[in-house]
Write a protein that holds these residues in place. Structure first.
Motif, PDB file in Angstrom:
ATOM      1  N   ALA A  90      54.893  33.277  15.261  1.00 38.35           N
ATOM      2  CA  ALA A  90      53.637  33.297  14.501  1.00 38.35           C
ATOM      3  C   ALA A  90      53.524  34.595  13.706  1.00 38.35           C
ATOM      4  O   ALA A  90      53.118  34.582  12.542  1.00 38.35           O
ATOM      5  CB  ALA A  90      52.445  33.134  15.439  1.00 38.35           C
ATOM      6  N   TYR A  91      53.899  35.724  14.331  1.00 41.10           N
ATOM      7  CA  TYR A  91      53.861  37.015  13.634  1.00 41.10           C
ATOM      8  C   TYR A  91      54.808  37.016  12.434  1.00 41.10           C
ATOM      9  O   TYR A  91      54.408  37.378  11.322  1.00 41.10           O
ATOM     10  CB  TYR A  91      54.216  38.170  14.586  1.00 41.10           C
ATOM     11  N   ILE A  92      56.050  36.644  12.651  1.00 37.57           N
ATOM     12  CA  ILE A  92      57.056  36.669  11.574  1.00 37.57           C
ATOM     13  C   ILE A  92      56.623  35.771  10.418  1.00 37.57           C
ATOM     14  O   ILE A  92      56.617  36.197   9.258  1.00 37.57           O
ATOM     15  CB  ILE A  92      58.442  36.226  12.108  1.00 37.57           C
ATOM     16  N   GLU A  93      56.273  34.543  10.716  1.00 37.17           N
ATOM     17  CA  GLU A  93      55.932  33.605   9.644  1.00 37.17           C
ATOM     18  C   GLU A  93      54.654  34.006   8.915  1.00 37.17           C
ATOM     19  O   GLU A  93      54.603  34.007   7.693  1.00 37.17           O
ATOM     20  CB  GLU A  93      55.835  32.190  10.196  1.00 37.17           C
ATOM     21  N   SER A  94      53.626  34.391   9.662  1.00 37.10           N
ATOM     22  CA  SER A  94      52.370  34.752   8.991  1.00 37.10           C
ATOM     23  C   SER A  94      52.491  36.070   8.244  1.00 37.10           C
ATOM     24  O   SER A  94      51.946  36.208   7.144  1.00 37.10           O
ATOM     25  CB  SER A  94      51.211  34.792   9.986  1.00 37.10           C
ATOM     26  N   SER A  95      53.215  37.046   8.790  1.00 44.33           N
ATOM     27  CA  SER A  95      53.348  38.325   8.088  1.00 44.33           C
ATOM     28  C   SER A  95      54.156  38.159   6.805  1.00 44.33           C
ATOM     29  O   SER A  95      53.828  38.781   5.785  1.00 44.33           O
ATOM     30  CB  SER A  95      53.956  39.400   8.987  1.00 44.33           C
ATOM     31  N   GLN A  96      55.176  37.315   6.829  1.00 43.94           N
ATOM     32  CA  GLN A  96      55.953  37.068   5.606  1.00 43.94           C
ATOM     33  C   GLN A  96      55.098  36.344   4.556  1.00 43.94           C
ATOM     34  O   GLN A  96      55.130  36.673   3.377  1.00 43.94           O
ATOM     35  CB  GLN A  96      57.214  36.262   5.907  1.00 43.94           C
TER      36      GLN A  96
END
Length: 159
Positions: free
Chosen positions: A15-21
């Motif tokens: 969730a962090y990786i996808e949302s931050s990107q």
């Protein structure tokens, strides 16, 4: 072999990786549409605008941006060509170089800031309550301190 993440930590990580990107891409797209500045341009301008004398040594600027020296050189060269910053010898010792905010760079920052802040609000901050903001601030401050300390302690950094 490294132990895998449990399902909750894996879900958090993804969730962090996808949302931050997605967030970074959206903020960059909005910034370019409104100002023709990249996110890196904007960050350089902000850091220089806040620095004493609106100037920073190249090494300090690279560290604050988390850029390699070569990436910073490329970034500053590009911004110099557009008149947003200047590169000058350090006044104190003449050995190093400093990036210096120009009047055109300050104007570009002042024109871009309201649009960028609107984008940050709309795509991130307006979805968070006060407790979530406080929690994220604590988490990312702590992670940032640890990662800086780990990087500073790395044997490859101290050679």
């Amino acid at each position: 072999m490294t132990e895998s993440l449990d399902s909750e930590r894996m879900a958090c990580w993804r969730a962090y990786i996808e949302s931050s990107q997605r967030l970074f891409t959206q903020l960059e797209d909005d910034l370019r549409a409104d100002s023709e500045l990249s996110f890196a341009d904007y960050h350089v301008l902000v850091l220089l605008s806040e620095a004493p004398g609106q100037r920073l040594r190249m090494g300090e600027l690279a560290g604050r941006l988390v850029f390699s020296p070569s990436r910073l050189t490329y970034q500053i060269t590009s911004m110099c060509k557009r008149g947003l910053v200047a590169k000058q010898s350090c006044a104190e010792d003449g050995r190093g170089s400093e990036a210096v905010l120009t009047a055109a760079g300050l104007l570009a920052l002042r024109e871009a800031a309201p649009h960028h802040l609107r984008s940050v609000r709309s795509h991130l901050m307006d979805d968070l309550d006060d407790a979530e903001v406080a929690c994220l601030t604590r988490v990312f401050d702590r992670l940032g301190r640890r990662l800086r300390a780990d990087r500073d302690a790395s044997p490859t950094r101290n050679e």
